[in-house]
Design an enzyme around this catalytic site. Structure first.
Site, short mmCIF file in Angstrom:
data_model
loop_
_atom_site.label_atom_id
_atom_site.label_comp_id
_atom_site.label_asym_id
_atom_site.label_seq_id
_atom_site.Cartn_x
_atom_site.Cartn_y
_atom_site.Cartn_z
N ASP A 130 0.80 -1.21 0.00
CA ASP A 130 0.00 0.00 0.00
C ASP A 130 0.84 1.26 0.00
O ASP A 130 0.60 2.18 -0.74
CB ASP A 130 -0.95 0.00 1.20
CG ASP A 130 -2.11 -0.94 0.93
OD1 ASP A 130 -2.33 -1.26 -0.25
OD2 ASP A 130 -2.78 -1.35 1.89
N LYS A 152 -1.49 5.16 -1.78
CA LYS A 152 -1.43 6.62 -1.81
C LYS A 152 -0.19 7.09 -1.06
O LYS A 152 0.12 6.60 0.00
CB LYS A 152 -2.65 7.21 -1.09
CG LYS A 152 -3.92 7.05 -1.85
CD LYS A 152 -5.03 7.69 -1.06
CE LYS A 152 -6.28 6.85 -1.20
NZ LYS A 152 -7.29 7.11 -0.22
N MET A 263 -10.73 5.20 10.08
CA MET A 263 -10.94 6.23 9.04
C MET A 263 -11.98 7.25 9.48
O MET A 263 -12.81 7.70 8.68
CB MET A 263 -11.41 5.57 7.72
CG MET A 263 -10.40 4.59 7.14
SD MET A 263 -11.00 3.77 5.66
CE MET A 263 -12.02 2.48 6.36
N1 SAH Z 1 -7.02 -3.24 7.33
C1 SAH Z 1 -6.61 -2.21 8.25
C2 SAH Z 1 -7.49 -1.00 8.21
C3 SAH Z 1 -7.52 -0.28 6.88
S1 SAH Z 1 -8.44 1.21 6.94
C4 SAH Z 1 -6.50 -2.79 9.66
O1 SAH Z 1 -6.94 -3.92 9.91
O2 SAH Z 1 -5.93 -2.12 10.53
C5 SAH Z 1 -7.18 2.39 7.36
C6 SAH Z 1 -7.44 2.94 8.75
O3 SAH Z 1 -6.86 2.10 9.73
C7 SAH Z 1 -6.84 4.29 9.00
O4 SAH Z 1 -7.61 5.35 8.48
C8 SAH Z 1 -6.84 4.32 10.52
O5 SAH Z 1 -8.14 4.53 11.02
C9 SAH Z 1 -6.47 2.88 10.83
N2 SAH Z 1 -5.03 2.70 11.07
C10 SAH Z 1 -4.23 1.81 10.47
N3 SAH Z 1 -2.98 1.86 10.96
C11 SAH Z 1 -2.99 2.82 11.91
C12 SAH Z 1 -2.00 3.34 12.80
N4 SAH Z 1 -0.75 2.87 12.80
N5 SAH Z 1 -2.36 4.33 13.65
C13 SAH Z 1 -3.61 4.79 13.67
N6 SAH Z 1 -4.58 4.34 12.85
C14 SAH Z 1 -4.28 3.36 11.99
#
Ligand code: SAH
Length: 352
Positions: A130, A152, A263
């Site tokens: 990603d 992105k 998100m």
């Molecule tokens: N599949 C991922 C989520 C994808 S959506 C999972 O299981 O974690 C992307 C969202 O995940 C971001 O907008 C945020 O809300 C969260 N996210 C992912 N990594 C993060 C991090 N290190 N710190 C804070 N939020 C995070």
């Protein structure tokens, strides 16, 4: 035992049929080694070992089993190496047809990748990821693989979902071991289901390696438990990508337990207002945990009535996980008494 050997400027002899040995050859070249090849045992001449630091035999499983004491088909090579004190390793042959592994990358710290995800990366010919940021050592973890950024990042146009799926399938069809590395868990708001469907529709073998989801791990980075005996016995994970409807706010407010929002920074005002309107207590604790497991990690805490102002004042920005519920208070109380896990930056509580 896992050994890391420095192979830059060393000569490696790879013994094995060309197709089976292709991946091993590419990896050694990527590690900076000079690679000499030997396609069949019949072509072996002892002088091929001159200046060689390491010999790798790539053979099919049957031949490996046969190898036994006498070294099987490559017995002469092995015994010559033994005489000269040259190290011999074995490598699995490249699969005749490619496959796709959807691997969860965790919340952004290398040491929160699973052992299975690490194995998939080590075995990859190409990795579609990603964005590079959270996996700073991807080049080492996926030694020799081509790395393709399909996410992105500033100045980089994201590849469309259809294009990602197309590229994954095309690479697998070309016989490559494809890893699709996704943040957190591939099946939590990650479009992993669509990617699995695209592979199955194309007849490509696909496996999924679960990952440590940010939904649970990012609150934990701030010391906030998703559930806690006597405080919350359930948690609901929602996407804040788009505002919820009034009905959804009603349902959510009626559930009880912990609400975790991914998100959700952009839609926080609508969510807070919607939950208040649906009857959720104004003093329900809310936390915004930004950039979990990075040096920019920060936690902003308030209640449902005050969180929009608190987040605005603090300048909260994605990526962040929102936590709504009494566990937030619990987490904060713990935080005052416990040090964070090793390597975790101290959480900064910015609002009472
Ligand atoms: N599949 C991922 C989520 C994808 S959506 C999972 O299981 O974690 C992307 C969202 O995940 C971001 O907008 C945020 O809300 C969260 N996210 C992912 N990594 C993060 C991090 N290190 N710190 C804070 N939020 C995070």
């Amino acid at each position: 035992m896992l050994l890391t050997v420095e192979l830059r400027d060393q000569t490696v002899l790879v013994a094995g049929a060309a197709a089976a040995a292709a991946r091993s050859i590419r990896r050694y070249q990527a590690a900076g080694a000079t690679v000499r090849t030997l396609n069949a045992p019949g072509g072996f001449l002892p002088r091929m070992l001159e200046g060689v630091a390491l010999v790798t035999v790539v053979d099919d499983a049957g031949a490996m089993v046969d190898a036994g004491e006498d070294g099987g088909r490559w017995a002469t090579v092995r015994s010559e190496c033994r005489k000269r004190g040259i190290l011999v390793t074995r490598d699995e042959p490249a699969a005749p047809s490619g496959s796709v592994t959807l691997a969860g990358g965790g919340p952004g710290s290398d040491d929160l990748l699973t052992v299975r995800a690490l194995a998939a990366l080590a075995d990859a010919d190409v990795v579609f990821h990603d964005r590079l940021a959270p996996w700073s050592h991807l080049e080492e973890l996926a030694g020799g693989a081509e790395l393709v950024n399909v996410g992105k990042s500033p100045g980089h146009h994201p590849v469309s979902q259809a294009d990602i799926e197309h590229q994954m399938v095309a690479a697998a069809r070309a016989g490559q071991n494809v890893v699709r590395l996704k943040g957190g868990d591939p099946f939590v708001f990650g479009r992993g289901g669509e990617e699995v469907a695209a592979c199955t529709a194309a007849g490509i073998p696909v496996t999924v390696v679960p990952g440590v989801t940010s939904a649970v791990s990012v609150p934990a980075a701030a010391g906030i438990p998703a559930t806690c005996r006597g405080v919350s016995h359930m948690f609901t994970v929602i996407s804040g990508h788009a505002p919820l409807t009034d009905d959804e706010h009603q349902h959510l407010a009626g559930l009880g337990g912990t609400i975790v929002v991914l998100m959700g920074v952009g839609t926080l005002p609508q969510l807070a207002a919607g939950l208040r309107k649906a009857g959720m207590r104004a003093d329900t604790p809310v936390a915004v945990v930004e950039s979990g497991y990075s040096h920019a990690q920060r936690t902003t805490v308030s209640d449902l009535a005050g969180i929009v102002t608190a987040a605005g004042t603090a300048g909260c920005a994605p990526p962040a996980v929102l936590v709504i519920g009494d566990v937030v208070r619990q987490g904060r109380d713990w935080q005052q008494h416990l040090p964070g896990p090793p390597g975790t930056p101290e959480p900064r509580w910015t609002h009472e």
